[in-house]
Design a protein around this motif. Structure first.
Motif, PDB file in Angstrom:
ATOM      1  N   ARG A  65       0.818  -1.224   0.000  1.00 45.41           N
ATOM      2  CA  ARG A  65       0.000   0.000   0.000  1.00 45.41           C
ATOM      3  C   ARG A  65       0.848   1.269   0.000  1.00 45.41           C
ATOM      4  NH1 ARG A  65      -5.237  -1.214   0.170  1.00 45.41           N
ATOM      5  NH2 ARG A  65      -5.850  -3.158   1.167  1.00 45.41           N
ATOM      6  N   ARG A  66       2.137   1.134   0.302  1.00 43.11           N
ATOM      7  CA  ARG A  66       3.009   2.308   0.335  1.00 43.11           C
ATOM      8  C   ARG A  66       3.741   2.535  -0.984  1.00 43.11           C
ATOM      9  NH1 ARG A  66       3.902   0.525   5.813  1.00 43.11           N
ATOM     10  NH2 ARG A  66       5.379  -1.035   5.142  1.00 43.11           N
ATOM     11  N   ARG A  67       3.856   1.524  -1.818  1.00 40.47           N
ATOM     12  CA  ARG A  67       4.718   1.562  -3.008  1.00 40.47           C
ATOM     13  C   ARG A  67       4.244   2.571  -4.045  1.00 40.47           C
ATOM     14  NH1 ARG A  67       7.145  -4.101  -4.655  1.00 40.47           N
ATOM     15  NH2 ARG A  67       8.844  -3.604  -3.301  1.00 40.47           N
ATOM     16  N   PRO A  68       5.181   3.029  -4.893  1.00 36.66           N
ATOM     17  CA  PRO A  68       4.750   3.852  -6.032  1.00 36.66           C
ATOM     18  C   PRO A  68       3.769   3.054  -6.891  1.00 36.66           C
ATOM     19  CG  PRO A  68       7.147   3.900  -5.810  1.00 36.66           C
ATOM     20  CD  PRO A  68       6.625   2.864  -4.854  1.00 36.66           C
ATOM     21  N   GLY A  69       2.724   3.709  -7.328  1.00 41.54           N
ATOM     22  CA  GLY A  69       1.687   3.018  -8.089  1.00 41.54           C
ATOM     23  C   GLY A  69       2.009   2.941  -9.565  1.00 41.54           C
ATOM     24  N   HIS A  70       1.253   2.098 -10.246  1.00 42.26           N
ATOM     25  CA  HIS A  70       1.344   1.995 -11.704  1.00 42.26           C
ATOM     26  C   HIS A  70       0.421   3.044 -12.309  1.00 42.26           C
ATOM     27  CE1 HIS A  70       3.663  -1.662 -11.528  1.00 42.26           C
ATOM     28  NE2 HIS A  70       2.762  -2.242 -10.764  1.00 42.26           N
TER      29      HIS A  70
END
Length: 191
Positions: free
Chosen positions: A87-92
């Motif tokens: 949930r923290r990661r850079p999104g696509h």
């Protein structure tokens, strides 16, 4: 409104965790360590194919099983770490491009795990035991299991080359994003 995710981005530990702008230190270290490991593996496989029985091939190929097992362990750790940070990661990107990127990443993870698992199954099927880096994972049984040996012979190398093609596609997409002004490399490079 302040959320727990905001705390992760403002605390000193935030550099270890992923956030919406970039991947954290752990994710970046796992990524680049595995990139180096796969470069070595594909070098050893290429030399095994092109220069069999040469001194350089023997040197590289002697490391192939142990490094492959290490990459399997790292892939499992990386997948678990990715789930913790999901949930923290850079999104696509949104839409079909984002779905394609997510599918590509899932395919990468699936192959990074499947290719060495198939090799371990083949090693077990040969009945000779398996001791990567001198650590015994499987004791020799002396009994061959032809179905496992055949599975490894049929799929390990072929799926390994598919993995290389998917990695090449991954790198190509990073370059495409850079070319169209959506540079995604800093997310993984730490800049």
């Amino acid at each position: 409104k302040f959320t727990p995710g905001d705390l992760a981005m403002t605390s000193p530990s935030s550099t270890w965790l992923d956030n919406a702008q970039r991947y954290g230190i752990v994710s970046r270290c796992l990524h680049w360590l595995m990139a180096a490991g796969f470069a070595w593996q594909f070098t050893s496989a290429t030399l095994h194919w092109l220069a069999k029985d040469s001194a350089i091939e023997k040197f590289f190929w002697s490391t192939h099983p142990s490094l492959g097992f290490a990459l399997l362990v790292l892939a499992v750790i990386r997948a678990a770490w990715g789930l913790v940070n999901l949930r923290r990661r850079p999104g696509h990107a949104a839409g079909w491009a984002g779905r394609a990127a997510a599918a590509g990443h899932l395919l990468l993870y699936a192959l990074m795990i499947a290719v060495p698992v198939i090799a371990v199954l083949r090693a077990y099927g040969r009945g000779r035991g398996f001791s990567p880096f001198g650590v015994t994972i499987m004791q020799p049984t002396g009994q061959e299991i032809p179905a496992l040996v055949d599975l490894g012979a049929a799929l390990h190398g072929e799926l390994g080359w598919v993995l290389l093609a998917v990695i090449a596609g991954h790198i190509a997409m990073v370059l495409v994003h850079r070319r169209i002004g959506e540079d995604v490399l800093p997310r993984m490079a730490g800049r």
